[in-house]
Design an enzyme around this catalytic site. Sequence first.
Site, PDB file in Angstrom:
ATOM      1  N   ASP A 186       1.335  29.418  -7.780  1.00 50.75           N
ATOM      2  CA  ASP A 186       1.264  27.962  -7.603  1.00 50.75           C
ATOM      3  C   ASP A 186      -0.135  27.613  -7.102  1.00 50.75           C
ATOM      4  O   ASP A 186      -0.599  28.174  -6.101  1.00 50.75           O
ATOM      5  CB  ASP A 186       2.316  27.492  -6.602  1.00 50.75           C
ATOM      6  CG  ASP A 186       2.262  25.984  -6.385  1.00 50.75           C
ATOM      7  OD1 ASP A 186       2.277  25.241  -7.382  1.00 50.75           O
ATOM      8  OD2 ASP A 186       2.186  25.560  -5.213  1.00 50.75           O
ATOM      9  N   GLU A 270       1.175  27.199 -13.962  1.00 52.90           N
ATOM     10  CA  GLU A 270       1.370  25.870 -14.538  1.00 52.90           C
ATOM     11  C   GLU A 270       0.146  25.499 -15.373  1.00 52.90           C
ATOM     12  O   GLU A 270      -0.988  25.808 -14.996  1.00 52.90           O
ATOM     13  CB  GLU A 270       1.579  24.824 -13.441  1.00 52.90           C
ATOM     14  CG  GLU A 270       2.924  24.917 -12.752  1.00 52.90           C
ATOM     15  CD  GLU A 270       3.080  23.880 -11.654  1.00 52.90           C
ATOM     16  OE1 GLU A 270       3.990  23.034 -11.755  1.00 52.90           O
ATOM     17  OE2 GLU A 270       2.300  23.924 -10.695  1.00 52.90           O
ATOM     18  N   CYS A 323      14.612  23.068  -5.559  1.00 54.85           N
ATOM     19  CA  CYS A 323      15.017  24.119  -4.619  1.00 54.85           C
ATOM     20  C   CYS A 323      15.153  25.431  -5.379  1.00 54.85           C
ATOM     21  O   CYS A 323      15.908  25.514  -6.365  1.00 54.85           O
ATOM     22  CB  CYS A 323      16.354  23.756  -3.959  1.00 54.85           C
ATOM     23  SG  CYS A 323      16.982  25.053  -2.861  1.00 54.85           S
ATOM     24  N   CYS A 326      19.159  26.714  -4.859  1.00 51.88           N
ATOM     25  CA  CYS A 326      20.314  26.120  -5.541  1.00 51.88           C
ATOM     26  C   CYS A 326      19.939  25.323  -6.793  1.00 51.88           C
ATOM     27  O   CYS A 326      20.812  24.963  -7.578  1.00 51.88           O
ATOM     28  CB  CYS A 326      21.088  25.222  -4.574  1.00 51.88           C
ATOM     29  SG  CYS A 326      20.186  23.721  -4.088  1.00 51.88           S
ATOM     30  N   CYS A 342      16.124  21.791   1.872  1.00 54.57           N
ATOM     31  CA  CYS A 342      17.141  21.386   0.899  1.00 54.57           C
ATOM     32  C   CYS A 342      18.476  21.143   1.604  1.00 54.57           C
ATOM     33  O   CYS A 342      18.749  21.712   2.673  1.00 54.57           O
ATOM     34  CB  CYS A 342      17.300  22.473  -0.168  1.00 54.57           C
ATOM     35  SG  CYS A 342      18.473  22.039  -1.483  1.00 54.57           S
ATOM     36  N   CYS A 344      21.197  22.264   0.839  1.00 55.38           N
ATOM     37  CA  CYS A 344      21.992  23.501   0.844  1.00 55.38           C
ATOM     38  C   CYS A 344      21.666  24.382   2.051  1.00 55.38           C
ATOM     39  O   CYS A 344      22.290  25.420   2.264  1.00 55.38           O
ATOM     40  CB  CYS A 344      21.780  24.283  -0.442  1.00 55.38           C
ATOM     41  SG  CYS A 344      20.138  25.046  -0.599  1.00 55.38           S
ATOM     42  N   ASP A 351       4.636  25.633  -1.010  1.00 51.93           N
ATOM     43  CA  ASP A 351       3.922  26.322  -2.087  1.00 51.93           C
ATOM     44  C   ASP A 351       4.652  27.596  -2.529  1.00 51.93           C
ATOM     45  O   ASP A 351       4.684  27.917  -3.719  1.00 51.93           O
ATOM     46  CB  ASP A 351       2.496  26.666  -1.640  1.00 51.93           C
ATOM     47  CG  ASP A 351       1.654  25.426  -1.403  1.00 51.93           C
ATOM     48  OD1 ASP A 351       1.918  24.399  -2.055  1.00 51.93           O
ATOM     49  OD2 ASP A 351       0.727  25.474  -0.565  1.00 51.93           O
TER      50      ASP A 351
END
Length: 369
Positions: A186, A270, A323, A326, A342, A344, A351
Amino acid sequence: MANKAYKFRLYPTQEQEQLLAKTFGCVRFVYNKMLEERIQIYEKFKDDKEALKQHKFPTPAKYKRDFPWLKEIDSLALANAQLNLQKAFTNFFSGRAGFPKFKSRKAKQSYTTNMVNGNMKLADGSIKLPKLKWIKIKQHRDIPPHHMIKSCTITKTKTGKYFISILTEYEHQPVPKDVKNVVGLDFSMNTLYVDSEGKRANYPRFYRQALEKLARAQRVLSRRRKGSNRWHKQRRKVAQLHEKIANQRQDFLHQVSRQLANRYDAVVIEDLNMKGMSQALHFGQSVHDNGWGMFTFFLQYKLAEQGKKLIKIDKWFPSSKTCSCCGRVNVSLSLSERLFRCACGFVADRDTNAAINIKKEGLKQLGIA
């Protein structure tokens, strides 16, 4: 067949420097002359594409009749100027680049010549080039004997140094590696990247480190009378600082990309638009200092040499807001929040979470569960 370039420092004599300066100038002159005529032709036939394609464009040979001094330099350098102009127009018509521009004296000074009938040779710390004959070279590594020289590009830097990039061709069929070790990267403003294992590149930010020294040198330059001896001396000092920063950055990126290429079978990143990001987020200095584009280029060819893969995922993939535990997407996550939380119960560095998601998306593209 594969290509590989080797870059070395050149040490020309004073006579050879004069011929190099003449060659740089002639290549620029011919390029601009051909561009001037092609612009006239383009303006005349831009509404008739078929007529434009069939039209014969000028060649360097045409100008040798009117400007006999063009015969004093390497003719292949002029031929490559024509090819460069042709490529510039091809890129323009295909939408990959803007309209070709005239070359300025302040632009990068370089020219390319080709291997024809053994006109280039390497021997005993020297290289033989057309018109220049034997010129001293600092060859810090050997070129394998099965690598055949295709062309050479000679460049003069702003600090007055000469370099030669020798493009070679050799038979190489990399055996595709079975993908076992995969990592996701990332992009990070401060550290270049954070990987899916939580490790950071820890980029030293060379430009930021030298910013104060560079600002001082540029202030001194602004007070000098332009064109004077003291101005030229200070201009070179500023150029040397920029050159040092560029060399430090390039060396760091080479080392990091080599470590990744040797360790992993596939690297997932990316497909970012760095220019757009620097303008939209107003982080121009940070984005350009990192050299992410250069890093991905180095990484791509180093992986390809070993039969490994660089996977690029869609830039709109919500890696930061998803996330990694999940799969829930947190749409309201702002750029200032550096910790991902999150519903969850999963909590992680923003990052690192993004890098894990990038890796997962890359594994999907590879068809690996």
